[in-house]
Design a protein around this motif. Structure first.
Motif, PDB file in Angstrom:
ATOM      1  N   GLU A  18    -144.016 -68.574  -2.645  1.00 40.58           N
ATOM      2  CA  GLU A  18    -144.626 -69.078  -1.371  1.00 40.58           C
ATOM      3  C   GLU A  18    -144.436 -67.926  -0.181  1.00 40.58           C
ATOM      4  O   GLU A  18    -144.835 -68.439   0.799  1.00 40.58           O
ATOM      5  N   GLY A  19    -143.883 -66.978  -0.405  1.00 37.74           N
ATOM      6  CA  GLY A  19    -143.676 -65.902   0.517  1.00 37.74           C
ATOM      7  C   GLY A  19    -142.592 -65.970   1.324  1.00 37.74           C
ATOM      8  O   GLY A  19    -142.277 -65.367   2.245  1.00 37.74           O
ATOM      9  N   LEU A  20    -141.814 -67.023   1.090  1.00 37.27           N
ATOM     10  CA  LEU A  20    -140.318 -67.272   1.780  1.00 37.27           C
ATOM     11  C   LEU A  20    -139.321 -66.078   1.481  1.00 37.27           C
ATOM     12  O   LEU A  20    -138.458 -65.987   2.524  1.00 37.27           O
ATOM     13  N   VAL A  21    -139.211 -65.561   0.445  1.00 38.51           N
ATOM     14  CA  VAL A  21    -138.254 -64.514   0.074  1.00 38.51           C
ATOM     15  C   VAL A  21    -138.793 -63.647  -0.586  1.00 38.51           C
ATOM     16  O   VAL A  21    -139.825 -63.400  -1.110  1.00 38.51           O
ATOM     17  N   ARG A  22    -137.943 -62.452  -0.601  1.00 42.38           N
ATOM     18  CA  ARG A  22    -138.441 -61.197  -1.499  1.00 42.38           C
ATOM     19  C   ARG A  22    -137.261 -60.704  -1.914  1.00 42.38           C
ATOM     20  O   ARG A  22    -136.156 -60.953  -1.813  1.00 42.38           O
ATOM     21  N   ALA A  23    -137.508 -59.857  -3.248  1.00 42.44           N
ATOM     22  CA  ALA A  23    -136.404 -59.422  -3.946  1.00 42.44           C
ATOM     23  C   ALA A  23    -136.045 -57.879  -3.277  1.00 42.44           C
ATOM     24  O   ALA A  23    -137.075 -57.266  -3.095  1.00 42.44           O
ATOM     25  N   VAL A  70    -134.166 -63.589   2.494  1.00 37.16           N
ATOM     26  CA  VAL A  70    -135.125 -64.215   3.314  1.00 37.16           C
ATOM     27  C   VAL A  70    -136.472 -63.010   3.814  1.00 37.16           C
ATOM     28  O   VAL A  70    -135.984 -62.118   4.351  1.00 37.16           O
ATOM     29  N   ALA A  71    -137.718 -63.497   3.423  1.00 40.31           N
ATOM     30  CA  ALA A  71    -138.851 -62.377   4.003  1.00 40.31           C
ATOM     31  C   ALA A  71    -139.169 -62.663   5.441  1.00 40.31           C
ATOM     32  O   ALA A  71    -138.772 -63.441   6.145  1.00 40.31           O
ATOM     33  N   ALA A  72    -139.660 -61.537   5.842  1.00 39.82           N
ATOM     34  CA  ALA A  72    -140.123 -61.359   7.139  1.00 39.82           C
ATOM     35  C   ALA A  72    -140.865 -62.554   7.729  1.00 39.82           C
ATOM     36  O   ALA A  72    -141.033 -63.036   8.943  1.00 39.82           O
ATOM     37  N   THR A  73    -141.712 -63.198   6.783  1.00 41.33           N
ATOM     38  CA  THR A  73    -142.503 -64.458   6.944  1.00 41.33           C
ATOM     39  C   THR A  73    -141.772 -65.777   7.041  1.00 41.33           C
ATOM     40  O   THR A  73    -142.160 -66.650   7.493  1.00 41.33           O
ATOM     41  N   GLY A  74    -140.307 -65.454   6.909  1.00 37.64           N
ATOM     42  CA  GLY A  74    -139.642 -66.979   6.923  1.00 37.64           C
ATOM     43  C   GLY A  74    -139.953 -67.509   8.310  1.00 37.64           C
ATOM     44  O   GLY A  74    -139.411 -66.645   9.361  1.00 37.64           O
ATOM     45  N   VAL A  75    -139.816 -68.794   8.832  1.00 37.62           N
ATOM     46  CA  VAL A  75    -140.067 -69.356   9.959  1.00 37.62           C
ATOM     47  C   VAL A  75    -138.748 -69.895  10.224  1.00 37.62           C
ATOM     48  O   VAL A  75    -138.166 -70.748   9.704  1.00 37.62           O
ATOM     49  N   ARG A  76    -138.352 -69.536  11.553  1.00 39.27           N
ATOM     50  CA  ARG A  76    -137.257 -70.154  12.217  1.00 39.27           C
ATOM     51  C   ARG A  76    -137.694 -71.593  13.195  1.00 39.27           C
ATOM     52  O   ARG A  76    -138.741 -71.369  13.880  1.00 39.27           O
ATOM     53  N   ALA A  77    -137.146 -72.565  12.860  1.00 36.18           N
ATOM     54  CA  ALA A  77    -137.467 -73.660  13.718  1.00 36.18           C
ATOM     55  C   ALA A  77    -137.547 -73.417  15.122  1.00 36.18           C
ATOM     56  O   ALA A  77    -138.571 -74.087  15.846  1.00 36.18           O
TER      57      ALA A  77
END
Length: 338
Positions: A62-67, A75-82
């Protein structure tokens, strides 16, 4: 394709994915923060390792995390903060099932959540760190940061790191609840003792790597478990009984060492065991086409066959080992051990 009944509850891995996604969206986990590892997920949500692996795989898809090799899953750069607010400089890391790890406080300045140090609390903190990140991540400085004190403060309670790790390992064996009533037949008792140790290593994978058969440490709680396991083997001298016990222990421990190795490999490569096998599939196929490996060719699907599943290897090896013990114990008279 998901063929579940629309009215049925989502599978466990989906519920966990949703919860971690919420933590990212709320800003509890910011860009670059480590998300719960497979080991933490199994403890926090009480699911199997395969389910925990599927959680991280889904989050990556889903692109939320990366290894990140050498770090873990973050958490990946695409992770959205509320609220799009910058991540706080000091925050708790980990889920509800883990003890919060705050950013290190100034040395000598106790955290308001840690009213005082003692040996038991230091041991528990060490176990939490080793469970979450492996024994290599453990240091006196790291534990001191958990309490917001200097490293020197710990030495009032433990002599050094070596003593601390020994106390930690023995404390994990104190968690084992011996069955009451206990199995009366020697084989049933030894099976029960082996499975108790196997479950211990699943909860604390680092313990198997720490233990040594050639340089054993004085750990009374571990010795209690071994004495209980061997209590119904009565016809042999103590040395022969000890060798029987150590051979069984070595099977359990030797298999369990792979638990920690697999978790470290996943953290280093960013691939779980299934993904790693898939990545090597073409190379295995090339080797098998030579026709020189009929045993391997006879296994159509190594994963479905349970070939590389540690639980299956543990059970198979224990059964064959005890089959041999049965010949030795039931079919031979006691002989002096030399």
């Amino acid at each position: 394709m998901d063929r579940r009944n629309p009215s049925s509850p989502p599978p466990p891995y989906r519920r966990i994915v949703a919860e971690i996604r919420r933590r990212i969206e709320r800003g509890e986990l910011a860009e670059g923060d480590r998300v719960p590892s497979t080991r933490q997920i199994t403890r926090e949500w009480g699911v199997a390792m395969a389910t925990a692996t599927k959680v991280l795989t889904t989050l990556r898809q889903e692109g939320l995390v990366r290894a990140v090799p050498g770090v873990g899953t973050v958490v990946a750069a695409t992770g959205v903060r509320a609220d799009d607010a910058p991540a706080p400089r000091t925050r708790a890391v980990g889920g509800p099932g883990d003890s919060p790890r705050l950013a290190p406080a100034a040395p000598g300045r106790p955290s308001p959540q840690t009213p005082g140090l003692n040996r038991a609390r230091i041991i528990r903190a060490g176990i939490r760190i080793a469970d979450a990140e492996g024994l290599r991540a453990l240091s006196m400085r790291r534990i001191a940061a958990e309490f917001g004190v200097s490293s020197m403060a710990l030495y009032r309670h433990v002599a050094n790191k070596e003593e601390l790790v020994m106390l930690m390992a023995d404390a994990t064996f104190a968690e084992i609840e011996l069955p009451d009533p206990a199995p009366r037949h020697w084989r049933a008792r030894m099976e029960a003792g082996a499975r108790l140790q196997w479950k211990l290593y699943q909860r604390h994978p680092w313990v198997a790597q720490y233990l040594s058969l050639t340089r054993p440490q004085p750990m009374p709680h571990a010795m209690v478990v071994i004495e209980w396991t061997m209590a119904t083997v009565t016809r042999f001298d103590p040395l022969t009984k000890l060798r029987l016990a150590l051979t069984l222990i070595n099977h359990v421990r030797g298999t369990a060492v792979a638990l920690e190795e697999d978790l470290e490999a996943e953290q280093r490569t960013g691939m779980d065991a299934e993904q790693w096998m898939e990545s090597l599939g073409p190379e295995y196929e090339r080797i098998l086409r030579s026709g020189s490996f009929p045993m391997y060719e006879g296994i159509n699907d190594m994963d479905d066959a349970g070939t590389l599943r540690l639980d299956a290897m543990f059970e198979f090896g224990m059964a064959r080992l005890l089959d041999g013990y049965e010949v030795f114990i039931e079919g031979k008279k006691a002989a002096p051990a030399h």
